[in-house]
Design a protein around this motif. Sequence first.
Motif: not given
Length: 631
Positions: A245-254, A265-274
């Motif tokens: 899994r690769l996970f990222l969460e970030h935020s920017f205050f104007l 805000t932006h959240t990204f998550n990509t995961e492969y499993k079996f």
Amino acid sequence: MKIYLSILFLFLSSFVFSQVVDEGDLEKGLQQGKEIKPSIKLYKIYSLEKDTTYVDTSLSIKNEYKYNFLRKDIFGLIPFANEGHTCNVLNFGLIQKSILPSFGFSAKHFNYLQASDIKYYSVPTPLTELYYKTVMEQGQSLDAFLTVNTKPNFNFSIAYKGLRSNGKYINNISSSGNFRFTTSYFTKNKQYFLNAHFTAQDISNQENGGIIDTKLFEQSNPPNDQRDRLDVYFKDATSLLKGNRLFLEHSFFLNKNNPNSLVFTHTFNTEYKFFEFTQSSSSTRFGDAFSNSINNKTRFNNFYNKIGLGYKTKNFGSLNFYVDDNNYNYYYNSLVYDNLGNIVVPNAISDRINMLGGNYTYFTSNLTAKIELAQTISNQSISNVHAMLNYTPNDNIKLEFKYQKLNSLPNLNYTLYQSRYVDYNWLNNFKNEKLNQLSFSAFTKWLNTSVQYKVLNDHLYFDNITDDITKLTVKPMQYDKTINYFSVNANKDIKFWKLGLDVTVLYQKVDQASDIVNVPELTTRSTLYFSDHVFKKAMFLQTGVTFQYFSKYYGNDYNPLIGEFYVQNETKFGNFPMFDFFINARIKQTRIYLKAEHFNSSFTGYNYYSAPNYPYRDFMVRFGLEWNFFK
């Protein structure tokens, strides 16, 4: 696994003598040439929910409860005989449901770290933690961790938890690895924040299906007191859960200078499993098979994005809106045909779910309130309402209220599954599961209590349609009536002189027309312990006895082929005492643990099980330590 270990120890050797991080008084002391030891509270640990704690090097009864393979208090779970295998759930309140459909194979996920389980760090100097514990017959359990701030606003951590344990029974080896890497960063003006992590995990278990003749176990006469003499159902079966899994969460205050600001805000998550189940020769216990050897492999990949816009204020809380995109593919490399050549079980489920949601959070010095709403804007009909209130009127009382109304899609393995066993192929179109859940907790200096009430509709479960433990034809089912679940949990740690008595009692009750959700009515754990400094306060010693018990009930059984527990109403187990004796010691930042586990097993009767025909652990002595290094 060897690659991850090599990387980990390379980092350990590189940073164990790193310079300390400049921070406040620490920086001033360094400038003056003084050696200043940072406060332990500067070694911070925080979650994605921004709940912040700090590194705990103390030796307490709570640390004793957390000193296990899962590194958390497992009250409400009963582990199987070998370390790193699965656990049966005694406390139904521990089962959480996600609004989005998950991969499934839940019995294999106790040791699988989800994104919400990953912690992030901020430390003034490099911090290392080592965990070690002996296991059952040849092997060891090790968790090594390092975190360092290269700058006050940039941190990374790297860790690896590895296990190998042969176990006491035939075909019972556990082997697993959990690699994780985290990083966190914020700009010096605190306008931009980022948390990210990568995990690579593999959980492998030899699956013996349990012992065939439980009478031989309960008699435990020689040679059956040697557990590898007991015959088991499978001698060639193995299950494997693996995922990256690769996970990222970030935020920017104007507006960086104004406490009232827009935040992106932006959240990204990509995961492969079996999940894979292999068996060199098919077993009649699972019925007819398409081939002599079994190799079932279920794959899953998921790509998730969430974009949000919020407005944070100093006095009126924060308001956030978001839209997310969840794209998943659950698949096999085969199709299942009927006798006429028609496809009866396809090879994949692929879907895209888009949701629109928002939440409002209000907080003061002693109150935090949050409400979150989410609803699909794509073709699926799922929704979530979640409300939370925390109130702390003074230092002695903390009150917590939670409510959730959930309409969620079934886990994917309920909908589609393929196997080389004929009876384990299905394609279903189940209704959404509905959940209404209410809980209230009070944490006081006099007593800690929590009450939980759940109403379940269209509940999904697995059932053995043969009602015969020797013939497993387990299928997913949906219950068309309402299930009401109620629980009360109370805990008190009573201290007098150098003695302590920590007592936890869980009472559960289920109202249902059929026995679908089965729970023990009473589950309890009590520890009587003694604590004191010895050797002129060079060592802190803690020793005591822990008693655990749960009442007899129709507990769920385990099916290794599908990696799930299933409902059974033929065999009751429970109503046996479990006594552990422990001696723990703390010398500076090192905690040493010695425990005689289940020492009463030989004289209170061999009728202890984690599931029907899966015995609980016999008496054994285990040793281990936790060691923190601060540079």
